[in-house]
Motif scaffolding. Structure first.
Motif, mmCIF file in Angstrom:
data_model
loop_
_atom_site.group_PDB
_atom_site.id
_atom_site.type_symbol
_atom_site.label_atom_id
_atom_site.label_comp_id
_atom_site.label_asym_id
_atom_site.label_seq_id
_atom_site.Cartn_x
_atom_site.Cartn_y
_atom_site.Cartn_z
ATOM 1 N N ARG A 174 28.961 -22.951 -67.994
ATOM 2 C CA ARG A 174 30.365 -22.721 -68.378
ATOM 3 C C ARG A 174 31.241 -23.885 -67.921
ATOM 4 O O ARG A 174 32.151 -24.303 -68.644
ATOM 5 C CB ARG A 174 30.878 -21.390 -67.809
ATOM 6 N N ARG A 223 34.917 -13.627 -70.008
ATOM 7 C CA ARG A 223 33.940 -14.545 -70.581
ATOM 8 C C ARG A 223 33.833 -14.323 -72.086
ATOM 9 O O ARG A 223 33.871 -13.184 -72.550
ATOM 10 C CB ARG A 223 32.566 -14.295 -69.950
ATOM 11 N N VAL A 264 19.780 -21.098 -73.665
ATOM 12 C CA VAL A 264 19.898 -22.559 -73.795
ATOM 13 C C VAL A 264 18.497 -23.139 -73.533
ATOM 14 O O VAL A 264 17.746 -22.586 -72.707
ATOM 15 C CB VAL A 264 20.956 -23.054 -72.770
ATOM 16 N N ASN A 286 22.110 -16.205 -76.983
ATOM 17 C CA ASN A 286 20.733 -16.686 -76.851
ATOM 18 C C ASN A 286 20.590 -17.608 -75.644
ATOM 19 O O ASN A 286 21.580 -17.951 -74.991
ATOM 20 C CB ASN A 286 20.314 -17.410 -78.137
ATOM 21 N N ARG A 339 14.715 -17.921 -66.371
ATOM 22 C CA ARG A 339 14.865 -16.882 -67.399
ATOM 23 C C ARG A 339 13.713 -16.909 -68.384
ATOM 24 O O ARG A 339 13.675 -16.078 -69.283
ATOM 25 C CB ARG A 339 16.168 -17.124 -68.159
ATOM 26 N N THR A 381 23.236 -20.689 -62.942
ATOM 27 C CA THR A 381 23.134 -21.579 -64.107
ATOM 28 C C THR A 381 24.190 -21.222 -65.156
ATOM 29 O O THR A 381 24.678 -22.104 -65.858
ATOM 30 C CB THR A 381 21.719 -21.527 -64.714
ATOM 31 N N GLY A 438 20.452 -16.307 -62.268
ATOM 32 C CA GLY A 438 20.410 -16.645 -63.705
ATOM 33 C C GLY A 438 19.317 -17.633 -64.053
ATOM 34 O O GLY A 438 19.205 -18.065 -65.198
ATOM 35 N N GLN A 447 10.437 -21.916 -67.308
ATOM 36 C CA GLN A 447 11.356 -22.231 -66.195
ATOM 37 C C GLN A 447 10.741 -21.815 -64.863
ATOM 38 O O GLN A 447 10.883 -22.518 -63.848
ATOM 39 C CB GLN A 447 12.699 -21.531 -66.397
HETATM 40 P P1 AMP Z 1 24.873 -15.796 -67.216
HETATM 41 O O1 AMP Z 1 26.208 -16.181 -66.668
HETATM 42 O O2 AMP Z 1 23.760 -15.933 -66.242
HETATM 43 O O3 AMP Z 1 24.903 -14.437 -67.886
HETATM 44 O O4 AMP Z 1 24.549 -16.846 -68.374
HETATM 45 C C1 AMP Z 1 25.376 -16.980 -69.509
HETATM 46 C C2 AMP Z 1 24.626 -17.668 -70.641
HETATM 47 O O5 AMP Z 1 24.234 -18.991 -70.220
HETATM 48 C C3 AMP Z 1 23.310 -17.009 -71.055
HETATM 49 O O6 AMP Z 1 23.518 -15.948 -71.988
HETATM 50 C C4 AMP Z 1 22.569 -18.188 -71.682
HETATM 51 O O7 AMP Z 1 23.045 -18.508 -72.963
HETATM 52 C C5 AMP Z 1 22.951 -19.332 -70.744
HETATM 53 N N1 AMP Z 1 22.007 -19.463 -69.593
HETATM 54 C C6 AMP Z 1 22.283 -19.272 -68.275
HETATM 55 N N2 AMP Z 1 21.196 -19.468 -67.517
HETATM 56 C C7 AMP Z 1 20.194 -19.786 -68.372
HETATM 57 C C8 AMP Z 1 18.822 -20.080 -68.211
HETATM 58 N N3 AMP Z 1 18.229 -20.091 -66.994
HETATM 59 N N4 AMP Z 1 18.084 -20.355 -69.328
HETATM 60 C C9 AMP Z 1 18.646 -20.365 -70.551
HETATM 61 N N5 AMP Z 1 19.934 -20.081 -70.779
HETATM 62 C C10 AMP Z 1 20.720 -19.788 -69.704
#
Ligand code: AMP
Length: 223
Positions: free
Chosen positions: A36, A161, A59, A57, A88, A31, A85, A92
């Motif tokens: 991204r 990132r 989403v 934070n 979370r 996700t 991911g 969900q």
């Molecule tokens: P990640 O690449 O998995 O570290 O995700 C990067 C950012 O995307 C996180 O810090 C959140 O802001 C957002 N994000 C990714 N997956 C989720 C999710 N399942 N629920 C909420 N926010 C998410």
């Protein structure tokens, strides 16, 4: 096989998910990568998500649930998927159960990649990736074999990132502790949760995961 990889930011979920996807032909559903891509494309979701992601934070749930619902319906997820991911939050996790049940599918394993929090800031702040193919590297632990050239595709451009900095990592860890870690017992009670030692060397973590999955294949693949 349908799997979830759970663990704090920097645990190695993305790296291990990629390896599992390549080895077994299962779809890697990240996700973070999807968000991204939405930010880069400037879509409505991307515009909403950008500042939230930069702050570290989470989403909102409704956006993520819709995103995954659409993604698991695509043909490449039929043979199996690895959620990287997601979920979370408790909401969900429950929504995922509902959408899988509706489709006559189910989860086979939830793999927690356990790591020592003290190591995470250093792990995350050294990360970078190839712009062309997305292969991940680390300044100290995993540099390209030839300096400045991607091992996988030969690309010469790398990026970091926006949220991989010490300040944002603290917020991301706090979000993990407050919102994501509490879903571990949910999967433990269902008998799905297994834990691997994410502090071990990369290939060893891959082997630990393979051992956990062994004996569970065959009959369950493709659901
Ligand atoms: P990640 O690449 O998995 O570290 O995700 C990067 C950012 O995307 C996180 O810090 C959140 O802001 C957002 N994000 C990714 N997956 C989720 C999710 N399942 N629920 C909420 N926010 C998410």
């Amino acid at each position: 096989m349908n799997l979830i990889l759970l663990g704090p930011p920097g645990a190695g979920k993305g790296t291990q998910a990629k390896r599992l996807a390549e080895r077994h032909g299962w779809a890697q559903l990240s996700t973070g990568d999807m968000l991204r891509a939405a930010v880069a494309a400037g879509t409505e979701i991307g515009v909403k998500a950008k500042s939230i992601m930069e702050s570290g934070n989470l989403v909102p749930d409704d956006i993520l649930i819709a995103m995954i619902g659409e993604r698991i319906d695509r043909p490449d997820s039929r043979a199996g998927f690895i959620l990287d991911g997601f979920p979370r939050t408790a909401m969900q996790a429950e929504a995922l159960d509902g959408m899988l049940a509706k489709r006559g599918r189910r989860l086979d394993r939830v793999i927690e990649i356990g790591v020592d929090e003290a190591a995470l800031v250093e792990r995350i702040s050294g990360r970078f990736a190839c712009v062309k193919c997305g292969a991940g590297y680390h300044e100290r632990y995993q540099r390209p074999k030839t300096e400045g050239r991607c091992d996988s595709c030969g690309g010469t451009e790398f990026s970091r990132r926006a949220d991989d900095n010490a300040e944002t990592v603290k917020t991301r860890l706090a979000a993990y502790r407050a919102q994501t870690a509490p879903i571990l017992p949910y999967y433990r009670e269902k008998g799905l949760l297994v834990r691997v030692d994410g502090m071990a060397e990369l290939d060893d973590v891959t082997r630990q995961i393979a051992r956990q999955l062994n004996g569970e294949k065959g009959g369950t693949a493709g659901r």
